[in-house]
Design an enzyme around this catalytic site. Sequence first.
Site, mmCIF file in Angstrom:
data_model
loop_
_atom_site.group_PDB
_atom_site.id
_atom_site.type_symbol
_atom_site.label_atom_id
_atom_site.label_comp_id
_atom_site.label_asym_id
_atom_site.label_seq_id
_atom_site.Cartn_x
_atom_site.Cartn_y
_atom_site.Cartn_z
ATOM 1 N N ASP A 157 -6.484 1.252 -6.158
ATOM 2 C CA ASP A 157 -6.539 -0.130 -5.558
ATOM 3 C C ASP A 157 -7.187 -1.167 -5.826
ATOM 4 O OD1 ASP A 157 -5.142 1.932 -4.344
ATOM 5 O OD2 ASP A 157 -4.877 0.456 -2.109
ATOM 6 N N LYS B 100 0.405 -4.772 -2.874
ATOM 7 C CA LYS B 100 -0.762 -4.922 -1.184
ATOM 8 C C LYS B 100 -0.999 -6.233 -1.195
ATOM 9 C CE LYS B 100 -4.735 -2.539 0.152
ATOM 10 N NZ LYS B 100 -5.720 -1.379 0.043
ATOM 11 N N LYS C 221 2.337 -2.088 -0.325
ATOM 12 C CA LYS C 221 1.243 -2.029 0.724
ATOM 13 C C LYS C 221 0.832 -2.929 1.610
ATOM 14 C CE LYS C 221 -2.906 0.622 0.808
ATOM 15 N NZ LYS C 221 -3.643 1.167 0.439
#
Length: 330
Positions: free
Chosen positions: A162, A230, A266
């Site tokens: 991430d 995300k 996400k």
Amino acid sequence: MTDESALAPRTRALQLFDGLVTDTSLRRFLEGIPGVDAVGLEQRAAALGTRSIKTTSKAAAIDTIISMIDLTTLEGADTPGKVRSLVAKALVPDAGDAACPQPAAVCVYGDMVATAVDALGAAHGQISVAAVATAFPSGRASLRVKLADTADAVAAGADEIDMVIDRGAFLSGQYAQVFDEIVAVKRACRREDGTSAHLKVILETGELNTYDNVRRASWLAILAGADFIKTSTGKVSPAATLPVTLLMLEVVRDWFRLTGERIGVKPAGGIRTSKDAIKFLVTVAETCGEDWLTPELFRFGASSLLNDVLLQRQKLATGHYSGPDYVTID
């Protein structure tokens, strides 16, 4: 993933921009995307948030939510013991129900990846290890440091990375710098065996200021090779709002219609109850379709959400609410 496919997004972008990815070409493309109707977006998100689901569907929704959670601890005070405790919870979310699904992943800082992998043991792969990288959460470091951060996490066994984008560069219009960093981090996700950790690109939407910027950053991340986009680090407010997530889902839907490639989304930060999580599931289904209702294409970044979902699951099974001591305290 082979070296060639890892570079496919850059090749795709080069074709889109007639062979030259620069601030000028990216600006021409990104700022040419139609502006977001903020009122319409927020009204649609509000309408989707009021949808109800049948009681018979709620149990399936709750199990789906659990399977989509990246169970997360990202604190400066994290210890190996805390990470092992988190993994133990991921392995057995509900000690009273062996049929309870497991979360998709545990998400930790890079230096805790080896601990998480060891604690998972044979379940590693069944439950992924996600690592935040690239000087999370600020992203304020040199590219050399960001790439080393990523490579170290992958070498330690991370299945997913991430990364955070450089919001300062993006807001300054340095789109090519952001693009090139994502491409370079994706390359750093490659393992020696030729496979690659999945790359989630964190936009930190709370710092992007406008819906137009969120849409542009989403397109930029996908063009550069993101496997997931995300919303947030969870360290900035606002984090994962329903309108922002809806907007990002619209981008991945449009990308799929354009290319046939599915990109994940996400939302992370601030989603704490099953009631809220169900609103996101409805939004996913209504925007991208039920094909996206899978951990491979939708995740919740959360630390406390799992407890509430487990209590709701117990309520459906027993007919009454259990006390908070029926779930572990994170």
